[in-house]
Design a protein around this motif. Structure first.
Motif, mmCIF file in Angstrom:
data_model
loop_
_atom_site.group_PDB
_atom_site.id
_atom_site.type_symbol
_atom_site.label_atom_id
_atom_site.label_comp_id
_atom_site.label_asym_id
_atom_site.label_seq_id
_atom_site.Cartn_x
_atom_site.Cartn_y
_atom_site.Cartn_z
ATOM 1 N N ASP A 32 9.549 -9.848 63.141
ATOM 2 C CA ASP A 32 10.953 -9.652 62.752
ATOM 3 C C ASP A 32 11.115 -8.677 61.592
ATOM 4 N N GLY A 33 10.022 -8.361 60.900
ATOM 5 C CA GLY A 33 10.099 -7.365 59.839
ATOM 6 C C GLY A 33 10.841 -7.817 58.592
ATOM 7 N N ASN A 34 11.133 -9.101 58.508
ATOM 8 C CA ASN A 34 11.886 -9.593 57.348
ATOM 9 C C ASN A 34 10.904 -9.860 56.195
ATOM 10 N N ILE A 35 10.280 -8.787 55.769
ATOM 11 C CA ILE A 35 9.114 -8.864 54.889
ATOM 12 C C ILE A 35 9.306 -9.765 53.671
ATOM 13 N N TYR A 36 10.308 -9.476 52.875
ATOM 14 C CA TYR A 36 10.385 -10.120 51.559
ATOM 15 C C TYR A 36 10.776 -11.590 51.664
ATOM 16 N N GLU A 37 11.700 -11.914 52.555
ATOM 17 C CA GLU A 37 12.089 -13.323 52.680
ATOM 18 C C GLU A 37 10.959 -14.158 53.264
ATOM 19 N N ASN A 38 10.316 -13.634 54.301
ATOM 20 C CA ASN A 38 9.174 -14.358 54.893
ATOM 21 C C ASN A 38 8.110 -14.665 53.837
ATOM 22 N N TYR A 39 7.903 -13.682 53.018
ATOM 23 C CA TYR A 39 6.799 -13.712 52.054
ATOM 24 C C TYR A 39 7.118 -14.703 50.929
ATOM 25 N N LEU A 40 8.256 -14.512 50.278
ATOM 26 C CA LEU A 40 8.605 -15.377 49.143
ATOM 27 C C LEU A 40 8.739 -16.834 49.582
ATOM 28 N N GLU A 41 9.376 -17.018 50.718
ATOM 29 C CA GLU A 41 9.624 -18.378 51.201
ATOM 30 C C GLU A 41 8.311 -19.130 51.387
ATOM 31 N N LYS A 42 7.352 -18.491 52.045
ATOM 32 C CA LYS A 42 6.087 -19.167 52.332
ATOM 33 C C LYS A 42 5.257 -19.351 51.066
ATOM 34 N N VAL A 43 5.279 -18.365 50.193
ATOM 35 C CA VAL A 43 4.541 -18.505 48.934
ATOM 36 C C VAL A 43 5.068 -19.706 48.153
ATOM 37 N N LYS A 44 6.378 -19.928 48.228
ATOM 38 C CA LYS A 44 6.947 -21.085 47.518
ATOM 39 C C LYS A 44 6.531 -22.400 48.166
ATOM 40 N N VAL A 45 6.429 -22.410 49.472
ATOM 41 C CA VAL A 45 5.991 -23.631 50.161
ATOM 42 C C VAL A 45 4.530 -23.939 49.814
ATOM 43 N N LEU A 46 3.725 -22.884 49.808
ATOM 44 C CA LEU A 46 2.295 -23.094 49.603
ATOM 45 C C LEU A 46 1.935 -23.334 48.135
ATOM 46 N N ASN A 47 2.768 -22.851 47.225
ATOM 47 C CA ASN A 47 2.520 -23.006 45.794
ATOM 48 C C ASN A 47 3.807 -23.466 45.132
ATOM 49 N N PRO A 48 4.148 -24.741 45.250
ATOM 50 C CA PRO A 48 5.476 -25.203 44.814
ATOM 51 C C PRO A 48 5.735 -24.862 43.333
ATOM 52 N N PRO A 49 6.827 -24.147 43.069
ATOM 53 C CA PRO A 49 7.146 -23.715 41.704
ATOM 54 C C PRO A 49 7.360 -24.890 40.757
ATOM 55 N N ARG A 50 7.629 -26.058 41.326
ATOM 56 C CA ARG A 50 7.769 -27.253 40.502
ATOM 57 C C ARG A 50 6.529 -27.465 39.611
ATOM 58 N N ASN A 51 5.376 -27.072 40.111
ATOM 59 C CA ASN A 51 4.140 -27.228 39.323
ATOM 60 C C ASN A 51 3.937 -26.036 38.392
ATOM 61 N N PHE A 52 4.817 -25.888 37.421
ATOM 62 C CA PHE A 52 4.723 -24.690 36.595
ATOM 63 C C PHE A 52 3.694 -24.815 35.484
ATOM 64 N N LYS A 53 3.185 -26.014 35.271
ATOM 65 C CA LYS A 53 2.063 -26.154 34.346
ATOM 66 C C LYS A 53 0.785 -26.361 35.160
ATOM 67 N N ALA A 54 -0.237 -25.600 34.794
ATOM 68 C CA ALA A 54 -1.498 -25.721 35.522
ATOM 69 C C ALA A 54 -2.210 -26.997 35.094
ATOM 70 N N PRO A 55 -3.120 -27.494 35.918
ATOM 71 C CA PRO A 55 -3.904 -28.673 35.518
ATOM 72 C C PRO A 55 -4.646 -28.439 34.202
#
Lengths: 728, 728
Positions: B673-696
């Protein structure tokens, strides 16, 4: 020859070249064998004893000065002993999370050195640690280099003083800065950034905002976990007018390391390499900062919204140079690491017998092809050692010239500094791009030359390659830098042809443009190619004639620079080689021509220009009538082979001269003692205990192997019996 | 043009070329933006609508037949739907342990298809799954390919029947075989293996033993966790005489998957890539196996220790060919995947404005350099699609010829099969080595062309590159294969010059040696280079003249083949290109010259030979007087640029024609579909939830930033006050 003198802890690097090799060398016998296997340690010891030059002297020559050489050795010692900074093979098994934690511990440790040692020594420490932990190197460089250099270059002295000294980011304390330039939809084209910084006259503040997804700051090193502040590249909007992209300090996290309101930050997650860097994305939603958080050395927004843009804004980009200069130097050190590993292995490893009757198989490095694969990279690394140190000094000199000019408000000095800065943009751009590409090729070729063992994580190639290759992309994409360097060269040639004279010392070789345009066959005999000054002249002629031919092409194509982009990249590569060649030639003149050192270096220099310049750029040399086409076969076959053969006996000494200890080469098959197989097997057993011969997922495998027959799993529904029943 | 017909589940691949593009395409609006960002999906949709040829037809052309094309599509559908075999972006975050478990689950799943579908279909399934899970591909291929092919090639029919059918290793049941060839100290030189198999006449058994560390079986795929048996390459020792390396089936684990006594196995641990393979090492300590566990198709040890070595032993190596043929085909499919991703991104991504007044930035692919970087690889992938399918068919034909000959004991047929096998060694050796190298370059260049986003794990480049590059090393190191292919070509030319005629269809182009030695400047005008048959003739002439010049060199150097090794590698690469070029030329003749398909393919073919043959091998073409040196600039600049421009408008259609669905391209920035930026940001957020903004590890970082001053940490021992006190 002087006796070697070196810190004792590095005793594996100490060789005694004059000591005659007596009989069988001492071998570690830690395992039981019922027959004799290959003896790589003995082979390498024997080759080491052939060294006929002083590796201390060679090391000093490579590092550029006795003082620098000594500092490097002291740092090797310090890093080898440091409990946190020293390397450990278990790191190759680390997950992304473990690597990040290790890197954080190392940053902490490094910050203690930063507080207590001179800046120059710390920078060298950082450079050396970067060879084995490039993620750590970058996480520190993002704060000290990108973040603070941006403030230094774009902020007033007082602004730099405040953030660096008073707020202590200069010693990685209180705050941690990141570099908020790149956006999801905008990389090399900084001017295309979409993030906005809108001046609110009423409250005397800027409002920082990410208007759309593509404006999300992306790839920001340190943002995900570390950074408390960022320098944010954003469009300055005042009274509805867009003044283009400026820089603003924006706090991201409070003193408890919690995200400030309006700040959204996420981890960009897994990457090809550099897993130890907490690259993140940042979105700003109407984040308010005081007006004076804008960096205002060049551009000032007054209380009433008046915008002043002084003429020297171009100088703000000077801060980008440091990273490029460092990456060129990184290429030398990483080249030293991997040529050392691959050449030790190539000497210790044997494969195929020359004759059936031979007792031993042939050493890899005694094959012509193996020499032709690796020795050109050894020669390149020597050239890079000399050239990148010159670039470092050139960078320092431009910076201090500029600083002096600005401090004294000396316009002549400032102008001279600007001219020299422009040259440095070309030099560092072509060196960064050409050398990071070549280093990637070097690591790859070195890995392939070690066969399957090159693919094992514990020999270092994979991790380094993955960590390395981003150097070709960041802080100026290699192609963009090279196109830009190529364009400047062409424009300079154009100027010279119009009668102007170039003043900068690193580009003044173009001043011979008029004379050299006419020359033909600079290299027309075998003797010519042995003469480095003739070869340098030939490279100079190729660059000039190439540029002139591109000027013709441009004229014929309505000045469309885009159409000659691939050629501009080629030109930039040739320019890098000219710089290296010139430096090597000059440095060689400082050595006594009667010494063994000179003899070695002279062969290395020849192999460098034959294998890295004449052979890869043959088509240009022929097309532009600089090399006679009769010589192609001689250069590519006889000469290249003979130069390899001349260097071949001394490869152990030539790589020992880099003096990288095992803690830095960090490779099981590349250790100094050359005991390849025992070192390798022993460590693999420690890291992967054979006692665990069933995998955690073994039950699934066993269930698969012990599964019932297809018919049984189908409840015999497809059997003849079933068919009979169902068909009734 | 025919309407496209394709399985519905692949609807993202369906394009309607004739449908006129009407206004603004439908855009997904799943996030709030306050300004308009770039619209890559719209851009790609627009470019897709330019496609002026039938991509179904193109796909059939690329796959070689309508039946094969349909089978491939059906398999894409099956794999996309399969709950275990389908791809998932979270896999890019998997640790080595997780990846191995996933691979084990997939092997189990694949074994169920293996039980129930025809072999040809299963092999195609395996080939396609290998594009996204090469570790799984290899773990299965080690059992079905290496292990069983070795038994088939070296064992009697009954032995093969027993292990494959009766013991069910042919459906990965009961037992799992691995391939015990490589040793720690011995790779390509199988004849140098140190493991011994000593015949014990008393007990009618062989004793398998690893005498020393360097004899440790190393790199053995499947050994660490999966394998129950291995074919062990070991020196046959009978009555103290060493008969060289033969093959033996050795059980490693019992039916409970526990290690048998005398067997030591360990995991070789982390690697650059292919973490999903449980490569292991094996040491045998006096392991006893029955005499009939020796594979005895060619070599027989009788009860009394009499050894019979029949003349056709060379045929035992035929089993190595399958892997090489498959790796050539892998190069095509991986090339298709990465040119698709990189070209979609190159069309959707914009960078820099051509003019300040332009509303939009320029698409990456509208830059000349970007075209010159990527389109040659697209053209290569087209050529590889055709050439590798021809190689597959050639391999099948040789195998069935050989089988028939042996079954009928038809000596003429067997001899013909032997001759054809020799040709296939050259063809598959040069194709495997050249194409796996080129594919590695392709993935690397494609990655760099995507800038920073190419470095994100979620776009696939890093993992694929790391998994890929071992193809250049295993099952015949590329340099060893290429040297060998080069040598055979030179020897064949020598034979022809002596008056002999070559009979095999793929090497008979060398029969023109005498005539072609005399030709000069086969390509002497711009028109000549447009003529594919002239170019093919030129490549043929270069190969022949090159070989002849090497024969001269050999004569002058006492027949030292080693001295011309780099040239042998070059020759092998040229031979691969000749094969591809010849195939492309022949296949193009099957298309109507008036069709749009023909027009496209004709441009692709020209770009292929210009960019992959004429430009990289310019020095050889010039030196051997096959290309006039006046043409260098034309070829490298005007022609290459124009061909790129001709192909440029159709890149979306040309990559859609590979028909790889998103499940196979498996890249966030490369989706259909070529929807580069939305596909990318959306999945990165799923895989690395921003809620965890402090590292272990945040506490460590925070402690560093909030550390006390140096003086305080030093208990003020270094203060002036302390100095005063201490100096009293």
């Amino acid at each position: 020859m002087a006796l070697v003198s070196m810190p004792k802890s590095l005793n594996q690097i100490i060789i005694k070249p004059k000591l005659k090799h007596t009989g069988e060398p001492l071998e570690v016998k830690s395992t039981v064998s019922t027959t004799d296997g290959p003896k790589p340690a003995a082979t390498i010891a024997e080759e080491r004893s052939r060294t006929n030059f002083d590796i201390d002297e060679m090391h000093k020559f490579l590092e550029g000065s006795p003082e620098k050489a000594e500092q490097v050795l002291k740092l090797y010692k310090s890093l080898e002993r440091d409990p946190i900074l020293s390397t450990n093979f278990e790191h190759f098994d680390y997950t992304k999370e473990q690597e990040r934690e290790l890197v954080a511990q190392r940053i902490d440790r490094m910050s203690r050195y930063l507080e207590t040692e001179p800046a120059a020594k710390f920078n060298r420490r950082l450079q050396i640690m970067t060879v084995v932990d490039p993620s750590m190197g970058v996480r520190i460089a993002v704060n000290l280099g990108l973040f603070l250099n941006c403030i230094r270059g774009n902020g007033t002295d007082a602004q730099y003083e405040y953030w660096s000294k008073y707020k202590e980011s200069g010693i990685i304390k209180q705050m941690y800065g990141c570099f908020g330039m790149t956006e999801l939809g905008h990389g090399s084209n900084v001017a295309g950034c979409e993030t906005t910084a809108t001046f609110d006259e009423e409250t005397d503040t800027f409002v920082i905002d990410t208007p759309t997804i593509s404006a999300t700051k992306w790839w920001i090193g340190g943002a995900a976990h570390s950074a408390t502040h960022t320098v944010c590249y954003a469009r300055l909007i005042v009274k509805g007018k867009d003044y283009g992209v400026k820089t603003f300090v924006v706090p991201l996290r409070d003193a408890n390391h919690n995200l400030n309101p309006g700040i959204a930050i996420g981890d960009i997650g897994a990457k090809m390499g550099r897993q130890g860097i907490d690259n993140g994305w940042i979105q700003f939603t109407d984040v308010v900062i005081p007006r004076f958080f804008m960096l205002q050395r060049w551009c000032i927004v007054a209380r009433d919204g008046t915008v002043t843009l002084p003429p020297l804004e171009q100088l703000s980009y000077i801060s980008l140079l440091e990273g490029r200069v460092n990456m060129a130097t990184d290429s030398y050190r990483i080249g030293a690491r991997y040529t050392t590993i691959a050449l030790r292995y190539a000497v210790g490893r044997r494969q195929f017998k020359a004759k059936q009757s031979d007792a031993l198989e042939t050493k890899l490095l005694d094959y012509n092809l193996h020499q032709r694969r690796l020795l050109p990279y050894l020669a390149l690394t020597y050239a890079a050692a000399l050239g990148t140190y010159r670039l470092e000094l050139q960078h320092e000199s431009v910076l201090s010239e500029m600083e002096k000019g600005l401090k004294e408000n000396n316009k002549q000095l400032i102008n001279q500094a600007i001219v020299n800065t422009k040259s440095l943009f070309v030099d560092s751009g072509s060196m960064k791009s050409s050398l990071t590409w070549l280093a990637a090729d070097l690591i790859n070729e070195a890995r392939q030359s070690c066969g399957g063992h090159g693919y094992s994580a514990y020999n270092g190639f994979g991790k380094t390659y993955n960590d390395w290759v981003v150097q070709c992309t960041w802080e100026g994409d290699n192609n963009v830098l090279a196109m830009s360097a190529g364009k400047t060269i062409i424009k300079n040639v154009q100027q010279v042809l119009k009668g102007k004279t170039i003043q900068t010392p690193t580009l003044d070789f173009l001043n011979d443009a008029k004379q050299l345009l006419a020359v033909k066959n600079v290299l027309k005999s075998e003797q010519d190619i042995e003469d480095v000054s003739k070869v340098r002249l030939a490279v100079q002629a190729v660059i000039i004639k190439f540029s002139a031919s591109l000027l013709e092409l441009l004229k014929a194509n309505k000045n469309k620079w885009d159409l000659i982009s691939p050629q501009r990249v080629q030109l930039s590569k040739l320019r890098c080689h000219y710089y290296l060649l010139e430096t090597f030639e000059d440095r060689l003149k400082t050595i006594s021509p009667c010494s063994e050192l000179y003899a070695q270096l002279s062969n290395v220099l020849k192999l460098y220009y034959v294998s890295q310049i004449l052979i890869p750029f043959t088509a240009e040399f022929i097309r532009l009538n600089v090399l006679s086409s009769d010589l192609i076969e001689y250069v590519n076959t006889t000469l290249a082979t003979n130069l390899c053969l001349a260097i071949r006996p001394y490869v152990i000494g030539l790589t020992d001269s880099f003096k990288q200890p095992d803690n830095i080469t960090f490779s099981l098959i590349g250790k100094y003692d050359g005991n390849i197989y025992e070192n390798y097997l022993e460590k693999v057993k420690v890291l992967n205990p054979p006692r665990n011969f069933k995998a955690p997922y073994s039950a699934a495998l066993e269930a698969m192997l012990n599964r019932k027959s297809l018919d049984e799993r189908n409840r015999f529904e497809k059997s003849g019996e079933a068919a009979a029943a169902l068909s009734k």
